[in-house]
Design a protein around this motif. Structure first.
Motif, mmCIF file in Angstrom:
data_model
loop_
_atom_site.group_PDB
_atom_site.id
_atom_site.type_symbol
_atom_site.label_atom_id
_atom_site.label_comp_id
_atom_site.label_asym_id
_atom_site.label_seq_id
_atom_site.Cartn_x
_atom_site.Cartn_y
_atom_site.Cartn_z
ATOM 1 N N LYS A 141 0.836 -1.192 0.000
ATOM 2 C CA LYS A 141 0.000 0.000 0.000
ATOM 3 C C LYS A 141 0.878 1.252 0.000
ATOM 4 C CE LYS A 141 -3.610 -2.329 2.688
ATOM 5 N NZ LYS A 141 -4.408 -2.303 3.938
ATOM 6 N N ARG A 142 0.212 2.390 -0.149
ATOM 7 C CA ARG A 142 0.941 3.643 -0.251
ATOM 8 C C ARG A 142 1.639 4.016 1.054
ATOM 9 N NH1 ARG A 142 1.608 7.450 -3.731
ATOM 10 N NH2 ARG A 142 2.024 9.584 -3.092
ATOM 11 N N SER A 143 1.067 3.592 2.194
ATOM 12 C CA SER A 143 1.668 3.971 3.479
ATOM 13 C C SER A 143 3.084 3.419 3.620
ATOM 14 C CB SER A 143 0.797 3.490 4.635
ATOM 15 O OG SER A 143 0.575 2.102 4.544
ATOM 16 N N LEU A 144 3.318 2.199 3.142
ATOM 17 C CA LEU A 144 4.671 1.646 3.179
ATOM 18 C C LEU A 144 5.560 2.372 2.175
ATOM 19 C CD1 LEU A 144 6.674 -0.414 4.246
ATOM 20 C CD2 LEU A 144 5.896 -1.996 2.482
ATOM 21 N N GLU A 145 4.984 2.714 1.038
ATOM 22 C CA GLU A 145 5.757 3.457 0.036
ATOM 23 C C GLU A 145 6.261 4.768 0.616
ATOM 24 O OE1 GLU A 145 4.929 5.797 -4.186
ATOM 25 O OE2 GLU A 145 3.676 4.076 -3.641
ATOM 26 N N GLU A 146 5.454 5.415 1.444
ATOM 27 C CA GLU A 146 5.856 6.674 2.064
ATOM 28 C C GLU A 146 7.013 6.461 3.043
ATOM 29 O OE1 GLU A 146 2.257 8.012 3.778
ATOM 30 O OE2 GLU A 146 1.410 8.746 1.887
ATOM 31 N N ARG A 147 6.989 5.331 3.770
ATOM 32 C CA ARG A 147 8.106 5.017 4.675
ATOM 33 C C ARG A 147 9.395 4.829 3.890
ATOM 34 N NH1 ARG A 147 6.104 1.614 9.813
ATOM 35 N NH2 ARG A 147 3.878 1.988 9.702
ATOM 36 N N VAL A 148 9.277 4.125 2.762
ATOM 37 C CA VAL A 148 10.451 3.872 1.927
ATOM 38 C C VAL A 148 10.974 5.183 1.350
ATOM 39 C CG1 VAL A 148 11.294 2.713 -0.146
ATOM 40 C CG2 VAL A 148 9.718 1.520 1.399
ATOM 41 N N GLN A 149 10.063 6.033 0.908
ATOM 42 C CA GLN A 149 10.484 7.321 0.338
ATOM 43 C C GLN A 149 11.175 8.194 1.380
ATOM 44 O OE1 GLN A 149 6.859 8.892 -1.324
ATOM 45 N NE2 GLN A 149 7.180 7.898 -3.302
ATOM 46 N N GLN A 153 15.125 9.442 1.248
ATOM 47 C CA GLN A 153 15.615 10.818 1.395
ATOM 48 C C GLN A 153 16.780 10.881 2.378
ATOM 49 O OE1 GLN A 153 12.220 13.184 2.494
ATOM 50 N NE2 GLN A 153 11.306 13.119 0.447
ATOM 51 N N CYS A 154 16.641 10.154 3.487
ATOM 52 C CA CYS A 154 17.734 10.116 4.472
ATOM 53 C C CYS A 154 18.977 9.485 3.862
ATOM 54 C CB CYS A 154 17.292 9.328 5.706
ATOM 55 S SG CYS A 154 15.921 10.061 6.616
ATOM 56 N N LEU A 155 18.779 8.414 3.083
ATOM 57 C CA LEU A 155 19.902 7.764 2.422
ATOM 58 C C LEU A 155 20.561 8.717 1.436
ATOM 59 C CD1 LEU A 155 21.609 5.262 1.734
ATOM 60 C CD2 LEU A 155 19.804 4.583 0.134
ATOM 61 N N GLY A 156 19.749 9.457 0.679
ATOM 62 C CA GLY A 156 20.300 10.416 -0.274
ATOM 63 C C GLY A 156 21.144 11.479 0.403
ATOM 64 N N GLN A 157 20.710 11.921 1.579
ATOM 65 C CA GLN A 157 21.482 12.923 2.316
ATOM 66 C C GLN A 157 22.831 12.368 2.756
ATOM 67 O OE1 GLN A 157 18.877 14.098 5.507
ATOM 68 N NE2 GLN A 157 17.384 15.066 4.137
ATOM 69 N N GLU A 158 22.834 11.094 3.201
ATOM 70 C CA GLU A 158 24.095 10.468 3.611
ATOM 71 C C GLU A 158 25.037 10.297 2.426
ATOM 72 O OE1 GLU A 158 25.227 9.713 6.622
ATOM 73 O OE2 GLU A 158 23.424 10.624 7.475
ATOM 74 N N LEU A 159 24.478 9.942 1.277
ATOM 75 C CA LEU A 159 25.304 9.804 0.075
ATOM 76 C C LEU A 159 25.865 11.159 -0.358
ATOM 77 C CD1 LEU A 159 23.083 7.300 -1.982
ATOM 78 C CD2 LEU A 159 25.239 6.787 -0.834
ATOM 79 N N GLN A 160 25.051 12.195 -0.202
ATOM 80 C CA GLN A 160 25.491 13.525 -0.592
ATOM 81 C C GLN A 160 26.657 14.000 0.273
ATOM 82 O OE1 GLN A 160 24.232 15.069 -3.257
ATOM 83 N NE2 GLN A 160 25.753 16.701 -3.018
ATOM 84 N N LYS A 161 26.665 13.590 1.556
ATOM 85 C CA LYS A 161 27.763 13.977 2.447
ATOM 86 C C LYS A 161 29.099 13.436 1.945
ATOM 87 C CE LYS A 161 24.965 14.037 6.684
ATOM 88 N NZ LYS A 161 24.750 13.374 7.996
ATOM 89 N N ALA A 176 19.630 1.523 5.487
ATOM 90 C CA ALA A 176 18.353 2.047 4.993
ATOM 91 C C ALA A 176 17.276 0.965 4.996
ATOM 92 C CB ALA A 176 18.537 2.610 3.582
ATOM 93 N N VAL A 177 17.611 -0.205 4.467
ATOM 94 C CA VAL A 177 16.642 -1.306 4.447
ATOM 95 C C VAL A 177 16.269 -1.720 5.861
ATOM 96 C CG1 VAL A 177 16.289 -3.719 3.781
ATOM 97 C CG2 VAL A 177 17.413 -2.151 2.193
ATOM 98 N N SER A 178 17.275 -1.797 6.741
ATOM 99 C CA SER A 178 17.021 -2.186 8.131
ATOM 100 C C SER A 178 16.113 -1.180 8.826
ATOM 101 C CB SER A 178 18.344 -2.312 8.890
ATOM 102 O OG SER A 178 19.170 -3.298 8.312
ATOM 103 N N ASN A 179 16.259 0.087 8.498
ATOM 104 C CA ASN A 179 15.419 1.113 9.113
ATOM 105 C C ASN A 179 13.955 0.960 8.714
ATOM 106 O OD1 ASN A 179 16.366 2.900 11.047
ATOM 107 N ND2 ASN A 179 17.513 4.120 9.569
ATOM 108 N N VAL A 180 13.706 0.593 7.465
ATOM 109 C CA VAL A 180 12.323 0.375 7.022
ATOM 110 C C VAL A 180 11.710 -0.789 7.796
ATOM 111 C CG1 VAL A 180 10.848 -0.267 5.079
ATOM 112 C CG2 VAL A 180 12.732 1.334 4.718
ATOM 113 N N VAL A 181 12.491 -1.860 7.963
ATOM 114 C CA VAL A 181 12.010 -3.018 8.735
ATOM 115 C C VAL A 181 11.755 -2.623 10.180
ATOM 116 C CG1 VAL A 181 12.579 -5.330 9.547
ATOM 117 C CG2 VAL A 181 13.174 -4.662 7.216
#
Length: 285
Positions: A141-149, A153-161, A176-181
């Motif tokens: 469902k969309r609610s999980l998609e929002e968690r992943v998104q 974003q947090c992962l993208g910020q870490e990569l940008q650093k 990142a995957v572990s955080n979603v779980v």
């Protein structure tokens, strides 16, 4: 009988026993999928590189076909390579392939509880409950998609650093995957530098490597004897105790703040289901 004569007789008996086992297994192999010739007692443990287990299985598939077999000690293991055979086994013939292997270490630790290492009716009930709970929390469902998104974003910020530098992103993707779980199970997400989070993942990784090591396969041959001796099993059981204590702390915290009308995560749902089951037993009694 002299000691030397007894030793010779014992050696002849042992060699004869191994030869008989090898011949019997050789005869049985024609009934099973193809695979490398196993050694008596040890099977193919010495022939498989457990540090690159996935690549080893792929190579077995290339050599022996999409359905092959190897022996972990005396236990047979069927190896499936390719989408078609995996789909046939787990979707079209799911009931046949639904049982989990009985392994000594998981049985000692989990005592036939949980979702991964159980079989039969208990596993079916746990599976139904888990799938239902995951759907309620957005699986598909969309609610999980929002968690992943959000996590993306947090992962993208870490990569940008780390922009402009060479680095291995494997750990960041794992975090990142572990955080979603964790957001589904514990309702928490962790900072990528959180010490408790990093320690837990490192402990899980170390434990998994030990469970899938050649030593674990040897331990499975004589668990009741080896568990009493010094060895890696002592560290493994301590690791499981640490992981269990970590989860129990989460459960106790949830018990103190539980609202049965508004479950926050998987643990809340499990506690509510346990409470409902107890109430039914009291009512019947």
């Amino acid at each position: 009988m002299e000691l030397s004569g007894f030793g010779t007789l014992l050696l002849v008996f042992a060699l004869s026993f191994l030869v008989i086992m090898w011949v019997r297994r050789k005869g049985q192999q024609s009934k099973f999928p193809p695979g490398p010739t196993p050694l008596p007692l040890l099977g193919n443990i010495l022939q498989i590189d457990f540090k690159n287990i996935v690549e080893e299985f792929v190579q077995l598939g290339l050599k022996y076909g999409p359905v092959s077999m190897a022996y972990l000690g005396p236990k047979k293991m069927v190896i499936l390579n390719g989408y078609d055979v995996v789909r046939e086994a787990f979707q079209e013939k799911g009931e046949v392939f639904s049982d989990r292997p009985r392994l000594a270490i998981p049985e000692m630790v989990f005592k036939d509880h949980g979702l991964i290492f159980t079989n039969g009716e208990r596993w079916k009930q746990m599976r139904r409950f888990t799938l239902s709970t995951l759907r309620n929390f957005g699986m598909g469902k969309r609610s999980l998609e929002e968690r992943v998104q959000q996590e993306a974003q947090c992962l993208g910020q870490e990569l940008q650093k780390r922009s402009g530098t060479f680095f291995d992103p494997t750990l960041l993707f794992s975090l990142a995957v572990s955080n979603v779980v964790c957001s589904i199970v514990f309702e928490d997400r962790y900072d990528y530098e959180d010490k408790d989070f990093l320690d837990m993942l490192a402990l899980m990784k170390e434990t998994f490597q030990m469970v899938t090591s050649p030593w674990a396969q040897i331990f499975d041959l004589a668990p009741n004897l080896l568990k009493r001796l010094p060895g890696p099993q002592n560290k493994l059981f301590k690791n499981f105790d640490k992981l269990r204590n970590y989860v129990m702390e989460k459960i106790k915290a949830h018990e103190g703040t539980l609202d049965e009308n508004c479950p926050r995560d998987y643990i809340d749902c499990f506690l509510i289901r346990m409470s409902q089951a107890r109430n039914r037993l009291v009512t019947k009694g």
